[in-house]
Design a protein around this motif. Structure first.
Motif, PDB file in Angstrom:
ATOM      1  N   LYS A 370       0.827  -1.206   0.000  1.00  0.00           N
ATOM      2  CA  LYS A 370       0.000   0.000   0.000  1.00  0.00           C
ATOM      3  C   LYS A 370       0.868   1.266   0.000  1.00  0.00           C
ATOM      4  O   LYS A 370       0.569   2.248  -0.663  1.00  0.00           O
ATOM      5  N   GLU A 371       1.956   1.197   0.755  1.00  0.00           N
ATOM      6  CA  GLU A 371       2.846   2.365   0.840  1.00  0.00           C
ATOM      7  C   GLU A 371       3.638   2.559  -0.453  1.00  0.00           C
ATOM      8  O   GLU A 371       3.917   3.676  -0.862  1.00  0.00           O
ATOM      9  N   ILE A 372       4.003   1.423  -1.058  1.00  0.00           N
ATOM     10  CA  ILE A 372       4.806   1.534  -2.289  1.00  0.00           C
ATOM     11  C   ILE A 372       4.027   2.292  -3.363  1.00  0.00           C
ATOM     12  O   ILE A 372       4.572   3.125  -4.074  1.00  0.00           O
ATOM     13  N   ILE A 373       2.734   2.007  -3.463  1.00  0.00           N
ATOM     14  CA  ILE A 373       1.974   2.682  -4.517  1.00  0.00           C
ATOM     15  C   ILE A 373       1.279   3.946  -3.993  1.00  0.00           C
ATOM     16  O   ILE A 373       0.530   4.594  -4.714  1.00  0.00           O
ATOM     17  N   GLY A 374       1.582   4.314  -2.738  1.00  0.00           N
ATOM     18  CA  GLY A 374       0.919   5.476  -2.147  1.00  0.00           C
ATOM     19  C   GLY A 374       1.646   6.779  -2.407  1.00  0.00           C
ATOM     20  O   GLY A 374       2.486   6.880  -3.298  1.00  0.00           O
ATOM     21  N   LYS A 375       1.319   7.788  -1.609  1.00  0.00           N
ATOM     22  CA  LYS A 375       1.838   9.113  -1.893  1.00  0.00           C
ATOM     23  C   LYS A 375       2.936   9.575  -0.933  1.00  0.00           C
ATOM     24  O   LYS A 375       3.554  10.611  -1.157  1.00  0.00           O
ATOM     25  N   SER A 376       3.169   8.827   0.127  1.00  0.00           N
ATOM     26  CA  SER A 376       4.122   9.310   1.128  1.00  0.00           C
ATOM     27  C   SER A 376       5.531   9.469   0.550  1.00  0.00           C
ATOM     28  O   SER A 376       5.944   8.728  -0.335  1.00  0.00           O
ATOM     29  N   ARG A 377       6.268  10.467   1.058  1.00  0.00           N
ATOM     30  CA  ARG A 377       7.625  10.706   0.545  1.00  0.00           C
ATOM     31  C   ARG A 377       8.696  10.308   1.531  1.00  0.00           C
ATOM     32  O   ARG A 377       9.836  10.761   1.432  1.00  0.00           O
ATOM     33  N   LYS A 378       8.341   9.491   2.502  1.00  0.00           N
ATOM     34  CA  LYS A 378       9.368   9.059   3.453  1.00  0.00           C
ATOM     35  C   LYS A 378      10.475   8.318   2.721  1.00  0.00           C
ATOM     36  O   LYS A 378      10.201   7.493   1.846  1.00  0.00           O
ATOM     37  N   MET A 379      11.721   8.620   3.146  1.00  0.00           N
ATOM     38  CA  MET A 379      12.885   8.084   2.440  1.00  0.00           C
ATOM     39  C   MET A 379      12.808   6.598   2.147  1.00  0.00           C
ATOM     40  O   MET A 379      13.006   6.147   1.029  1.00  0.00           O
ATOM     41  N   GLU A 380      12.532   5.821   3.210  1.00  0.00           N
ATOM     42  CA  GLU A 380      12.616   4.367   3.033  1.00  0.00           C
ATOM     43  C   GLU A 380      11.512   3.855   2.097  1.00  0.00           C
ATOM     44  O   GLU A 380      11.654   2.830   1.452  1.00  0.00           O
ATOM     45  N   LEU A 381      10.413   4.604   2.024  1.00  0.00           N
ATOM     46  CA  LEU A 381       9.344   4.194   1.109  1.00  0.00           C
ATOM     47  C   LEU A 381       9.725   4.565  -0.314  1.00  0.00           C
ATOM     48  O   LEU A 381       9.482   3.824  -1.260  1.00  0.00           O
ATOM     49  N   VAL A 382      10.325   5.745  -0.431  1.00  0.00           N
ATOM     50  CA  VAL A 382      10.627   6.238  -1.772  1.00  0.00           C
ATOM     51  C   VAL A 382      11.544   5.275  -2.514  1.00  0.00           C
ATOM     52  O   VAL A 382      11.329   4.964  -3.677  1.00  0.00           O
ATOM     53  N   GLU A 383      12.525   4.731  -1.795  1.00  0.00           N
ATOM     54  CA  GLU A 383      13.440   3.832  -2.508  1.00  0.00           C
ATOM     55  C   GLU A 383      12.706   2.589  -3.021  1.00  0.00           C
ATOM     56  O   GLU A 383      12.872   2.193  -4.166  1.00  0.00           O
ATOM     57  N   ALA A 384      11.850   2.004  -2.178  1.00  0.00           N
ATOM     58  CA  ALA A 384      11.106   0.814  -2.612  1.00  0.00           C
ATOM     59  C   ALA A 384      10.226   1.163  -3.819  1.00  0.00           C
ATOM     60  O   ALA A 384      10.101   0.383  -4.770  1.00  0.00           O
ATOM     61  N   ARG A 385       9.648   2.360  -3.778  1.00  0.00           N
ATOM     62  CA  ARG A 385       8.785   2.775  -4.893  1.00  0.00           C
ATOM     63  C   ARG A 385       9.614   2.959  -6.167  1.00  0.00           C
ATOM     64  O   ARG A 385       9.237   2.493  -7.240  1.00  0.00           O
ATOM     65  N   GLN A 386      10.746   3.617  -6.008  1.00  0.00           N
ATOM     66  CA  GLN A 386      11.571   3.861  -7.199  1.00  0.00           C
ATOM     67  C   GLN A 386      12.085   2.554  -7.806  1.00  0.00           C
ATOM     68  O   GLN A 386      12.116   2.395  -9.017  1.00  0.00           O
ATOM     69  N   ILE A 387      12.430   1.615  -6.942  1.00  0.00           N
ATOM     70  CA  ILE A 387      12.887   0.319  -7.460  1.00  0.00           C
ATOM     71  C   ILE A 387      11.754  -0.378  -8.212  1.00  0.00           C
ATOM     72  O   ILE A 387      11.941  -0.926  -9.294  1.00  0.00           O
ATOM     73  N   SER A 388      10.542  -0.302  -7.649  1.00  0.00           N
ATOM     74  CA  SER A 388       9.411  -0.947  -8.326  1.00  0.00           C
ATOM     75  C   SER A 388       9.186  -0.327  -9.698  1.00  0.00           C
ATOM     76  O   SER A 388       8.957  -1.025 -10.687  1.00  0.00           O
ATOM     77  N   MET A 389       9.247   1.018  -9.739  1.00  0.00           N
ATOM     78  CA  MET A 389       9.046   1.699 -11.025  1.00  0.00           C
ATOM     79  C   MET A 389      10.108   1.256 -12.028  1.00  0.00           C
ATOM     80  O   MET A 389       9.831   0.957 -13.181  1.00  0.00           O
ATOM     81  N   TYR A 390      11.328   1.220 -11.530  1.00  0.00           N
ATOM     82  CA  TYR A 390      12.459   0.842 -12.380  1.00  0.00           C
ATOM     83  C   TYR A 390      12.246  -0.557 -12.964  1.00  0.00           C
ATOM     84  O   TYR A 390      12.449  -0.798 -14.151  1.00  0.00           O
ATOM     85  N   LEU A 391      11.814  -1.492 -12.115  1.00  0.00           N
ATOM     86  CA  LEU A 391      11.644  -2.866 -12.583  1.00  0.00           C
ATOM     87  C   LEU A 391      10.506  -2.976 -13.601  1.00  0.00           C
ATOM     88  O   LEU A 391      10.591  -3.739 -14.556  1.00  0.00           O
ATOM     89  N   CYS A 392       9.446  -2.197 -13.397  1.00  0.00           N
ATOM     90  CA  CYS A 392       8.333  -2.229 -14.362  1.00  0.00           C
ATOM     91  C   CYS A 392       8.832  -1.831 -15.742  1.00  0.00           C
ATOM     92  O   CYS A 392       8.517  -2.449 -16.751  1.00  0.00           O
ATOM     93  N   ARG A 393       9.630  -0.761 -15.760  1.00  0.00           N
ATOM     94  CA  ARG A 393      10.149  -0.265 -17.030  1.00  0.00           C
ATOM     95  C   ARG A 393      11.165  -1.259 -17.614  1.00  0.00           C
ATOM     96  O   ARG A 393      11.128  -1.585 -18.794  1.00  0.00           O
ATOM     97  N   ASP A 394      12.022  -1.719 -16.732  1.00  0.00           N
ATOM     98  CA  ASP A 394      13.141  -2.535 -17.170  1.00  0.00           C
ATOM     99  C   ASP A 394      12.700  -3.912 -17.671  1.00  0.00           C
ATOM    100  O   ASP A 394      13.138  -4.378 -18.710  1.00  0.00           O
TER     101      ASP A 394
END
Ligand code: ADP
Ligand code: MG
Length: 448
Positions: A370-394
């Motif tokens: 829920k946090e990965i696809i959510g809006k929070s900008r907390k550091m530890e969440l942001v990295e998991a979100r960015q990795i997920s985005m990266y993998l989708c593209r990659d």
């Protein structure tokens, strides 16, 4: 503080934050030479080195210099005069007219050139390093150069590209290119025929020695011993050695310690599996080379389903061609689907989705989905979100817009920023690099 003192402090900080191989390769050779006009002047061995360190570590260096001197310290690189002189000399020597001719080594593949090698984030470092040794064989600190990585990712291609370029630049140079299997066979035969001296000579006369798949030396102690001597003779004479291997030298089993430590004294660069965009680029290229004209949709479709290596991509193109001509059928989606089904062996219903990626990242990072696809900008969440985005593209080639929509309704520039961040971090942050690689592997294996 003197230039030396500042750099010493900065170097210590770099050592704390970067992996050993990065320090050995990129920072050990840097020499602080002066402070001029308030700028710290750092000398690097050659142009290639300068470009690499400047484009990959600029911010890191600024950061540690600031820490080291308690204020913002400007710096710039200069290329060592030795390196520059060498470039000029090389230029002069390549423009000489009369040169003794030597024929291209018979076993070199002329198709495997730098020009026909498609570059992407997965292989750019390996390609740049290979080009650099091809221009200045034996002269850079990249000796030996080891190109390592999985099957079908272009190691042999790069090895031959070096050979082709060296011969092209200097037809007189003696390029020896062999697989380690052939080296072993030659050695064993020379033992049988009592011709070990000729054997040794044949290899030790080379100006550039290119050895493919050194993992084949595993467990062959006598051959390793021979190779160790050949290696030393060439190395001491300033000759270039390039090898390919299936693993990082530090992780190779069955090779003697002293051989491994020789291997590690140069530069090791990896080739990684290609991401979606590079797969598309490679398919377009291979299709054109083979005179195959297909819709872009079909190319994307193949790139989505064949992910592991470039040899498989090539194989798919060739099978599509073969099937179409043998069965006298148009190349359409049905035919392509059949070919891919044969190759990957699974129906496509098990295809990977964004949800699968998010779930996997959540497992590994312990950040709730829920946090990965959510809006929070907390550091530890942001990295998991960015990795997920990266993998989708990659892995899947999901469009930037669709990724943005899925991950909390962000726009495509945010997604682009995320992809760039992960791409950059993968170069400097070993932990993240490993994490992304193992995620990719697990996802690909489960869902190919
Ligand atoms: P490896 O030695 O790593 O197993 P190869 O060098 O034999 O892989 O590559 C397999 C095939 O894929 C070769 O035909 C090679 O030309 C092709 N290939 C690999 N990487 C690239 C690339 N980046 N661009 C174009 N072709 C490539
Ligand atoms: Mg190979």
């Amino acid at each position: 503080m003197t230039h030396q003192a500042i750099w010493n402090k900065a170097y210590k900080k770099l050592k704390e934050s970067l992996p050993d191989h990065a320090i050995n390769t990129w920072f050990e050779p840097v020499v602080p030479v002066a402070i001029a006009d308030g700028e710290l002047i750092l000398e690097v061995p050659n142009q290639f080195f300068y470009e690499w360190i400047d484009s990959h570590y600029r911010e890191t260096i600024s950061g540690v210099l600031k820490d080291a001197s308690n204020k913002k310290t400007k710096y710039r690189f200069i290329v060592s005069a030795k390196g520059q002189k060498k470039e000029i000399d090389d230029f002069k020597s390549t423009t000489k007219i009369a040169q003794p001719q030597r024929h291209q080594p018979p076993n070199i593949n002329k198709q495997y050139t730098f020009e026909s090698f498609i570059e992407g984030t997965n292989n750019e470092f390996a390609k740049t390093a290979a080009q650099s040794v091809a221009i200045e064989p034996g002269k850079s600190s990249f000796n030996p150069l080891i190109i390592y990585g999985g099957v079908g990712l272009g190691k042999t291609h790069l090895l031959h590209a070096i050979g082709n370029r060296v011969v092209q630049n200097n037809p007189a140079s003696n390029v020896v290119i062999v697989t380690s299997e052939k080296f072993t066979l030659d050695f064993v035969n020379s033992l049988r025929k009592n011709r070990t001296i000729e054997f040794a000579q044949q290899y030790r006369n080379s100006d550039v020695l290119l050895i493919d798949d050194v993992q084949f030396f595993r467990g062959k102690e006598q051959t390793q011993e021979q190779f160790f001597h050949t290696f030393n003779v060439l190395y001491q004479a300033g000759k270039q050695i390039v090898m390919t291997a299936d693993k990082y030298p530090g992780e190779m089993k069955g090779l003697k310690e002293r051989l491994l430590s020789r291997f590690q004294s140069g530069l090791s660069v990896d080739v990684q599996p290609p991401n979606f965009e590079i797969r598309v680029a490679i398919l377009l290229d291979k299709a054109e080379q083979n005179g195959l004209s297909v819709d872009y949709d079909i190319i994307e479709f193949i790139a989505k389903h064949i992910k592991n290596n470039i040899r498989d991509l090539e194989g798919a193109v060739i099978r599509i061609l073969a099937k179409s001509s043998l069965m006298n059928k148009e190349i359409d989606f049905n035919l392509v689907k059949d070919v891919i089904k044969e190759r990957v062996g699974l129906p496509f219903t098990s295809d990977l989705s964004i949800e699968d990626i998010v779930r996997k990242v959540s497992d590994v990072s312990s950040v709730p989905e829920k946090e990965i696809i959510g809006k929070s900008r907390k550091m530890e969440l942001v990295e998991a979100r960015q990795i997920s985005m990266y993998l989708c593209r990659d892995i899947m080639g999901t469009s930037l817009n669709n990724i943005g929509v899925y991950f909390g309704g962000r726009d495509h520039t945010t997604v682009m920023h995320a992809l760039k961040t992960i791409n950059n971090k993968r170069r400097t942050d070993l932990r993240l690099k490993k994490m992304v690689e193992s995620l990719k592997q697990e996802l690909d294996i489960t869902f190919v």
